[in-house]
Design an enzyme around this catalytic site. Structure first.
Site, short mmCIF file in Angstrom:
data_model
loop_
_atom_site.label_atom_id
_atom_site.label_comp_id
_atom_site.label_asym_id
_atom_site.label_seq_id
_atom_site.Cartn_x
_atom_site.Cartn_y
_atom_site.Cartn_z
N ARG A 24 -6.51 44.54 -29.81
CA ARG A 24 -5.74 44.78 -28.57
C ARG A 24 -6.27 43.86 -27.47
O ARG A 24 -7.17 43.06 -27.69
CB ARG A 24 -5.91 46.24 -28.16
CG ARG A 24 -7.35 46.56 -27.78
CD ARG A 24 -7.57 48.02 -27.43
NE ARG A 24 -8.87 48.18 -26.79
CZ ARG A 24 -9.47 49.34 -26.58
NH1 ARG A 24 -8.91 50.45 -26.99
NH2 ARG A 24 -10.64 49.40 -25.97
N LEU A 72 -18.88 46.06 -35.80
CA LEU A 72 -19.85 44.99 -35.53
C LEU A 72 -21.22 45.53 -35.14
O LEU A 72 -22.20 44.78 -35.12
CB LEU A 72 -19.32 44.06 -34.43
CG LEU A 72 -18.07 43.27 -34.81
CD1 LEU A 72 -17.50 42.56 -33.58
CD2 LEU A 72 -18.38 42.24 -35.91
N SER A 155 -18.66 37.47 -19.05
CA SER A 155 -18.04 38.22 -17.95
C SER A 155 -18.56 37.70 -16.63
O SER A 155 -19.71 37.23 -16.55
CB SER A 155 -18.38 39.70 -18.08
OG SER A 155 -17.92 40.40 -16.94
N TYR A 169 -24.31 46.40 -19.68
CA TYR A 169 -23.25 45.40 -19.85
C TYR A 169 -23.64 44.07 -19.16
O TYR A 169 -23.52 43.00 -19.76
CB TYR A 169 -21.96 45.97 -19.27
CG TYR A 169 -20.73 45.11 -19.40
CD1 TYR A 169 -19.96 45.12 -20.56
CD2 TYR A 169 -20.31 44.29 -18.36
CE1 TYR A 169 -18.82 44.34 -20.68
CE2 TYR A 169 -19.17 43.51 -18.46
CZ TYR A 169 -18.42 43.54 -19.62
OH TYR A 169 -17.29 42.77 -19.74
N ILE A 202 -9.43 41.41 -15.70
CA ILE A 202 -8.22 41.10 -16.48
C ILE A 202 -7.57 42.43 -16.86
O ILE A 202 -8.28 43.38 -17.22
CB ILE A 202 -8.59 40.32 -17.77
CG1 ILE A 202 -9.49 39.10 -17.47
CG2 ILE A 202 -7.33 39.89 -18.52
CD1 ILE A 202 -8.88 38.00 -16.65
#
Ligand code: NAD
Length: 262
Positions: A24, A72, A155, A169, A202
């Site tokens: 996706r 993963l 990012s 993150y 995004i």
């Protein structure tokens, strides 16, 4: 003198492109764009039904695509990928490390001081260790062709903290930029380039995890006045995965609507 990473006729022909997190969002847009360039795209994602459906949708558009359900975060699962791809793996020329997780609590980042070790390790495994291992795995077929393109989706949060990303993150996305440069330097002579894209906000399923208030706050900081679209990242991936980008390696591309200008 011929430049080894862009020498004409040395493998720029479409081969197999592996795109992680391709069920996706941005990954699917990237997979579609690379398939439109003629690659056979291997869509990899932990969402088993969705990744198969996405590959089927691409095939319905007349494109070459196969879906692979892979977690993963699981080393054995990840390492089985070459065997599962079979002959497709021998012609791997593009790897896009796109899959990532960004755990939230009630739609907001968990403060750094409160992140639990299990969450920290899970984010590291998916966002940083998996790209590292996949580059290692894909190097032999790329080196054999003396042509390869690795694109790591980092990012803006890895360029400069802020926004709505937590420390786990941010750390992995900063680390991905270091990984990009380290591999780029070591393997440039093999005809393989390694670059990173650092997107700002995004519109994808990942962003829908934030509250409307958080999203409105983010929007107010974007000079171009809108969120980015997955296809805008896919277009840059397509260029970096193509034959005209051979002199670009170890670079980070900021695509953020003007939020960060450095
Ligand atoms: N959307 C944004 O605003 C934004 C901004 C900056 C960077 N990014 C980065 O762009 C990339 C794509 O993000 P997105 O917004 O499309 O996110 P998304 O959550 O919509 O898609 C990520 C995909 O990765 C897959 N994935 C997660 N864990 C996995 C695992 N263990 N094994 C295999 N697949 C796994 C998910 O199932 C999902 O399909 C990510 O690297 C993200 O960090 C996104």
């Amino acid at each position: 003198m011929a430049d080894t990473v862009s020498a004409p006729g040395t493998g720029a022909a479409p081969g197999t492109a592996i795109v992680t997190g391709a069920a996706r969002g941005m990954g699917l847009a990237i997979a579609r764009r690379l398939a439109q360039q003629g690659h056979h795209v291997a869509l990899v994602d932990v969402l088993a039904d969705e990744v198969k459906a996405s590959a089927e949708a691409l095939r319905g558009e007349g494109l070459k695509a196969s879906g692979f359900a892979v977690d993963l975060a699981n080393e054995a699962d990840l390492c089985a990928l070459p065997q599962r791809l079979g002959p497709l793996f021998e012609t791997v020329s593009v790897l896009v490390n796109n899959a990532a997780i960004s755990p939230k609590r009630d739609g907001r980042c968990v403060p750094a001081a409160e992140i639990e070790l299990a969450q920290w390790e899970a984010v590291l495994r998916v966002n940083l260790t998996a790209p590292f291992r996949l580059i290692q795995l894909c190097l032999p077929p790329m080196r054999a062709r003396r042509w390869g393109r690795v694109v790591n989706i980092a990012s803006r949060a890895g360029r400069s903290p802020g926004g709505v990303a937590a420390a786990d993150y941010v750390t992995t996305k900063s680390g991905l930029l270091g990984l990009t440069r380290a591999f780029a330097k070591e393997i440039a002579g093999d005809g393989v380039t390694v670059n990173a894209i650092a997107p700002g906000r995004i519109e994808t399923p990942m962003t829908r995890g934030s509250t409307p208030e958080v999203l409105a706050g983010v929007l107010s900081t974007i000079p171009v006045g809108r969120f980015g679209q997955p296809e805008e990242i896919a277009a840059l991936v397509a260029f970096l995965a193509g034959g005209e980008s051979g002199f670009i390696t170890g670079a980070t591309f900021d695509v953020n609507g003007g939020v960060l200008m450095i």
